[in-house]
Design an enzyme around this catalytic site. Structure first.
Site, PDB file in Angstrom:
ATOM      1  N   ASN A  64       5.516   5.191  11.845  1.00 25.86           N
ATOM      2  CA  ASN A  64       4.694   5.140  10.633  1.00 25.86           C
ATOM      3  C   ASN A  64       3.209   5.326  11.013  1.00 25.86           C
ATOM      4  OD1 ASN A  64       2.973   3.966   8.616  1.00 25.86           O
ATOM      5  ND2 ASN A  64       4.788   3.072   7.665  1.00 25.86           N
ATOM      6  N   LYS A  65       2.628   6.450  10.558  1.00 25.01           N
ATOM      7  CA  LYS A  65       1.254   6.801  10.962  1.00 25.01           C
ATOM      8  C   LYS A  65       0.221   5.776  10.486  1.00 25.01           C
ATOM      9  CE  LYS A  65       1.662  11.672  11.859  1.00 25.01           C
ATOM     10  NZ  LYS A  65       3.081  11.937  11.509  1.00 25.01           N
ATOM     11  N   GLY A  66       0.461   5.205   9.304  1.00 30.52           N
ATOM     12  CA  GLY A  66      -0.449   4.177   8.780  1.00 30.52           C
ATOM     13  C   GLY A  66      -0.461   2.958   9.672  1.00 30.52           C
ATOM     14  N   ASP A 103       8.115  -5.025  11.900  1.00 36.42           N
ATOM     15  CA  ASP A 103       8.902  -4.838  10.686  1.00 36.42           C
ATOM     16  C   ASP A 103       8.167  -5.587   9.587  1.00 36.42           C
ATOM     17  OD1 ASP A 103      11.360  -3.393   9.904  1.00 36.42           O
ATOM     18  OD2 ASP A 103      11.763  -5.298   8.910  1.00 36.42           O
ATOM     19  N   SER A 104       7.899  -4.873   8.534  1.00 38.11           N
ATOM     20  CA  SER A 104       7.031  -5.451   7.516  1.00 38.11           C
ATOM     21  C   SER A 104       7.476  -5.012   6.133  1.00 38.11           C
ATOM     22  CB  SER A 104       5.582  -5.025   7.779  1.00 38.11           C
ATOM     23  OG  SER A 104       5.507  -3.648   8.064  1.00 38.11           O
ATOM     24  N   PHE A 120      -1.973   2.572   3.408  1.00 39.82           N
ATOM     25  CA  PHE A 120      -0.725   3.307   3.195  1.00 39.82           C
ATOM     26  C   PHE A 120       0.220   2.437   2.369  1.00 39.82           C
ATOM     27  CE2 PHE A 120       2.223   1.010   6.013  1.00 39.82           C
ATOM     28  CZ  PHE A 120       1.334   0.282   6.779  1.00 39.82           C
ATOM     29  N   GLY A 121       1.397   2.958   2.118  1.00 44.12           N
ATOM     30  CA  GLY A 121       2.437   2.181   1.447  1.00 44.12           C
ATOM     31  C   GLY A 121       1.991   1.613   0.110  1.00 44.12           C
ATOM     32  N   TYR A 122       2.207   0.309  -0.064  1.00 46.15           N
ATOM     33  CA  TYR A 122       1.925  -0.341  -1.346  1.00 46.15           C
ATOM     34  C   TYR A 122       0.479  -0.828  -1.474  1.00 46.15           C
ATOM     35  CZ  TYR A 122       7.034  -0.422  -1.535  1.00 46.15           C
ATOM     36  OH  TYR A 122       8.362  -0.059  -1.548  1.00 46.15           O
ATOM     37  N   ARG A 162      -0.414  -7.897   9.051  1.00 49.68           N
ATOM     38  CA  ARG A 162      -0.283  -7.285  10.388  1.00 49.68           C
ATOM     39  C   ARG A 162      -1.335  -7.879  11.341  1.00 49.68           C
ATOM     40  NH1 ARG A 162       0.294  -2.823   8.460  1.00 49.68           N
ATOM     41  NH2 ARG A 162       2.548  -2.993   8.611  1.00 49.68           N
TER      42      ARG A 162
HETATM   43  P1  ITT Z   1       8.809   2.018  11.413  1.00 46.04           P
HETATM   44  O1  ITT Z   1      10.155   1.350  11.185  1.00 46.04           O
HETATM   45  O2  ITT Z   1       8.912   3.294  12.202  1.00 46.04           O
HETATM   46  O3  ITT Z   1       7.784   1.066  11.944  1.00 46.04           O
HETATM   47  P2  ITT Z   1       8.644   2.008   8.516  1.00 46.04           P
HETATM   48  O4  ITT Z   1       7.641   2.505   7.540  1.00 46.04           O
HETATM   49  O5  ITT Z   1      10.097   2.353   8.240  1.00 46.04           O
HETATM   50  O6  ITT Z   1       8.228   2.497   9.981  1.00 46.04           O
HETATM   51  P3  ITT Z   1       9.283  -0.770   8.045  1.00 46.04           P
HETATM   52  O7  ITT Z   1      10.749  -0.566   8.140  1.00 46.04           O
HETATM   53  O8  ITT Z   1       8.685  -1.979   8.677  1.00 46.04           O
HETATM   54  O9  ITT Z   1       8.489   0.461   8.675  1.00 46.04           O
HETATM   55  O10 ITT Z   1       8.888  -0.720   6.510  1.00 46.04           O
HETATM   56  C1  ITT Z   1       7.647  -1.145   6.128  1.00 46.04           C
HETATM   57  C2  ITT Z   1       7.333  -0.665   4.725  1.00 46.04           C
HETATM   58  O11 ITT Z   1       6.694  -1.737   4.022  1.00 46.04           O
HETATM   59  C3  ITT Z   1       6.326   0.484   4.778  1.00 46.04           C
HETATM   60  O12 ITT Z   1       6.956   1.749   4.799  1.00 46.04           O
HETATM   61  C4  ITT Z   1       5.501   0.227   3.528  1.00 46.04           C
HETATM   62  O13 ITT Z   1       6.167   0.762   2.421  1.00 46.04           O
HETATM   63  C5  ITT Z   1       5.509  -1.294   3.420  1.00 46.04           C
HETATM   64  N1  ITT Z   1       4.361  -1.872   4.137  1.00 46.04           N
HETATM   65  C6  ITT Z   1       4.371  -2.540   5.321  1.00 46.04           C
HETATM   66  N2  ITT Z   1       3.126  -2.874   5.698  1.00 46.04           N
HETATM   67  C7  ITT Z   1       2.312  -2.396   4.751  1.00 46.04           C
HETATM   68  C8  ITT Z   1       0.923  -2.384   4.585  1.00 46.04           C
HETATM   69  O14 ITT Z   1       0.106  -2.887   5.500  1.00 46.04           O
HETATM   70  N3  ITT Z   1       0.422  -1.807   3.490  1.00 46.04           N
HETATM   71  C9  ITT Z   1       1.231  -1.257   2.567  1.00 46.04           C
HETATM   72  N4  ITT Z   1       2.551  -1.187   2.652  1.00 46.04           N
HETATM   73  C10 ITT Z   1       3.108  -1.757   3.746  1.00 46.04           C
END
Ligand code: ITT
Length: 197
Positions: free
Chosen positions: A10-12, A70-71, A153-155, A182
């Site tokens: 995940n680049k973010g 894992d987040s 990124f993400g949410y 994080r």
């Molecule tokens: P890796 O498993 O390769 O690390 P991933 O994106 O699949 O990448 P996760 O399984 O841990 O990672 O899923 C985490 C998701 O939760 C991520 O894709 C976002 O949608 C969300 N997320 C986690 N941390 C976040 C953050 O700091 N800001 C926004 N969304 C976040």
């Protein structure tokens, strides 16, 4: 610490993690640096299980100490969803935009006063000689009714951080790394590594 592999594509996350590890590790590599990096099946019921699984596979693959993050987002009114399914809330391989649209839809009828949520991060540290450690971070906030901000990124654009009048995507990298789930988990990891020296 000399070498560490971070088990994420995940680049973010990578951007934030590089800053969070500054000065602690000489050389940080990530899954994104290897074409043949194993794809971990994230089938655990908890962040802890998935983080450990990713870190174990990364350490086995590289022969290096590995860190996995894992987040996800835990929304009270949705009984903790999307939780461990955060990355694939709108389906496997879903974009951040699609996941955010789904979140807004699911929260459509939830009033402002019931939109509490938290970002959770579990870090797993695994070494080739058998060390396994977990570090957790959590930041609370509220789900917005529309996206705000461009950073992160993400949410992030839908998460209003408690104590701030801004969304996580309005904070920017430095401020996010001062308060995020994080950052809190990485601060605990930092303390742990210091005691190992
Ligand atoms: P890796 O498993 O390769 O690390 P991933 O994106 O699949 O990448 P996760 O399984 O841990 O990672 O899923 C985490 C998701 O939760 C991520 O894709 C976002 O949608 C969300 N997320 C986690 N941390 C976040 C953050 O700091 N800001 C926004 N969304 C976040």
């Amino acid at each position: 610490m000399k070498n560490l592999i971070v088990a994420t594509r995940n680049k973010g996350k990578i951007l934030e993690i590089n800053a969070l590890l500054a000065g602690l590790v000489d050389q940080v590599s990530s899954a994104a640096d290897f074409a043949d990096f194993p794809e971990t099946v994230e089938d655990g019921a908890t962040f802890e299980e998935n983080a450990l699984k990713k870190a174990r596979e990364a350490s086995r693959f590289s022969g290096l100490p590995a860190l996995a993050d894992d987040s996800g987002l835990v929304v009270d009114a949705l009984e903790g969803r999307p939780g461990v399914f955060s990355a694939r809330y709108a389906g496997v391989g879903a974009s951040d935009t699609a996941n955010n649209e789904r979140l807004l839809r699911e929260c459509q009828s939830v009033p402002k006063e019931h939109r509490q949520a938290a970002f959770v991060c579990v870090l797993a540290f695994v070494t080739p000689d058998g060390v396994e450690q977990l570090f957790t971070g959590r930041v609370t906030g509220r789900i917005l009714f529309e996206a705000r901000g461009e950073a992160g990124f993400g949410y992030d654009p839908l998460f209003l951080v408690d104590g701030f009048e801004r969304s996580m995507a309005e904070l920017g990298l430095a401020e996010k790394n001062a308060v995020s789930h994080r950052a809190q988990a990485f601060n605990k990891f930092r303390e742990y590594i210091k005691t190992m020296k």
